[in-house]
Enzyme design. Structure first.
Site, PDB file in Angstrom:
ATOM      1  N   HIS A 267       0.837  -1.210   0.000  1.00 15.52           N
ATOM      2  CA  HIS A 267       0.000   0.000   0.000  1.00 15.52           C
ATOM      3  C   HIS A 267       0.866   1.251   0.000  1.00 15.52           C
ATOM      4  O   HIS A 267       0.527   2.262   0.607  1.00 15.52           O
ATOM      5  CB  HIS A 267      -0.952  -0.027   1.203  1.00 15.52           C
ATOM      6  CG  HIS A 267      -1.894  -1.182   1.142  1.00 15.52           C
ATOM      7  ND1 HIS A 267      -3.134  -1.103   0.548  1.00 15.52           N
ATOM      8  CD2 HIS A 267      -1.758  -2.465   1.545  1.00 15.52           C
ATOM      9  CE1 HIS A 267      -3.725  -2.280   0.614  1.00 15.52           C
ATOM     10  NE2 HIS A 267      -2.910  -3.123   1.210  1.00 15.52           N
TER      11      HIS A 267
ATOM     12  N   HIS B 203      -1.500   3.301  -5.150  1.00 18.03           N
ATOM     13  CA  HIS B 203      -1.714   1.852  -5.053  1.00 18.03           C
ATOM     14  C   HIS B 203      -3.203   1.506  -5.129  1.00 18.03           C
ATOM     15  O   HIS B 203      -4.052   2.359  -4.927  1.00 18.03           O
ATOM     16  CB  HIS B 203      -1.127   1.309  -3.747  1.00 18.03           C
ATOM     17  CG  HIS B 203      -1.861   1.780  -2.540  1.00 18.03           C
ATOM     18  ND1 HIS B 203      -1.595   2.997  -1.943  1.00 18.03           N
ATOM     19  CD2 HIS B 203      -2.868   1.223  -1.817  1.00 18.03           C
ATOM     20  CE1 HIS B 203      -2.404   3.158  -0.903  1.00 18.03           C
ATOM     21  NE2 HIS B 203      -3.198   2.092  -0.811  1.00 18.03           N
TER      22      HIS B 203
ATOM     23  N   HIS C 201      -7.857  -6.890   1.291  1.00 24.31           N
ATOM     24  CA  HIS C 201      -7.318  -5.930   2.259  1.00 24.31           C
ATOM     25  C   HIS C 201      -8.161  -5.909   3.536  1.00 24.31           C
ATOM     26  O   HIS C 201      -7.637  -5.700   4.622  1.00 24.31           O
ATOM     27  CB  HIS C 201      -7.269  -4.548   1.603  1.00 24.31           C
ATOM     28  CG  HIS C 201      -6.628  -3.461   2.402  1.00 24.31           C
ATOM     29  ND1 HIS C 201      -5.521  -3.636   3.206  1.00 24.31           N
ATOM     30  CD2 HIS C 201      -6.935  -2.143   2.497  1.00 24.31           C
ATOM     31  CE1 HIS C 201      -5.182  -2.489   3.761  1.00 24.31           C
ATOM     32  NE2 HIS C 201      -6.030  -1.561   3.351  1.00 24.31           N
TER      33      HIS C 201
END
Length: 184
Positions: free
Chosen positions: A45, A49, A55
């Site tokens: 990250h 990005h 995530h």
């Protein structure tokens, strides 16, 4: 014209608060070894990005499972997330402000599949309800875009993530093109 809307990765650049800083060092030099080679340490990250569902969701789609077509095509750049979405837009970037949960829900209902921000997080703060909503609905997030020099309007986006198996996020080189807007 092609516009680079990515952050430049630099040694020591800060990441998200609490993340380790970027480390880039030259380990071989032209003067000594006859060639240059750099080693990098960074998180998935870092800089500009993409955030993938993995995530926030352990069973969520990862980078390597994401359809690459979402990273290439028509995108709308707006002053704010509250601006009106143009018909048929699947990718929406805002130059200012954070995305509210209510607006995220509206954009989802309108079919948006990729949302981008200039900040290091699409959420204003913890506990990250916008991340949870977007990623829970398989909407990819691009963070840390550099849109200050871009006029609002429609562009063509190319922002492919690094191919990292099973990744929850990945750095991207994001570019906007203003001469391909006739494509999808």
């Amino acid at each position: 014209m092609i516009y680079d809307v990515s952050q430049i990765l630099r040694d020591g650049m800060p990441g998200y608060p609490g993340d380790p800083p970027v480390k880039i060092r030259e380990i071989f030099t032209v003067a000594k070894e006859g060639f240059s080679l750099r080693q990098m340490e960074l998180t998935t990250h870092t800089g500009t990005h993409a955030d993938f569902p993995r995530h926030f969701y352990s069973g969520g789609v990862s980078q390597s499972e994401t359809d690459l077509s979402i990273f290439f095509g028509k995108v709308q750049v707006a002053e704010s997330f509250e601006d009106t979405l143009h018909p048929g837009i699947l990718r929406f970037f805002a130059k200012n402000g954070h995305l509210s949960l209510a607006r995220a829900q509206e954009l989802h209902a309108e079919g948006v599949r990729l949302i981008g921000t200039v900040f290091d997080s699409i959420d204003l703060d913890y506990p990250y309800p916008v991340h949870e909503f977007l990623l829970g609905n398989d909407i990819i997030i691009l963070e840390n875009l550099v849109l200050s020099g871009m006029a609002p309007g429609e562009y063509h986006l190319a922002a492919f993530p690094l191919n990292i198996e099973g990744a929850d996020g990945a750095p991207v080189r994001a570019v906007l093109m203003d001469d391909l807007c006739g494509g999808g």
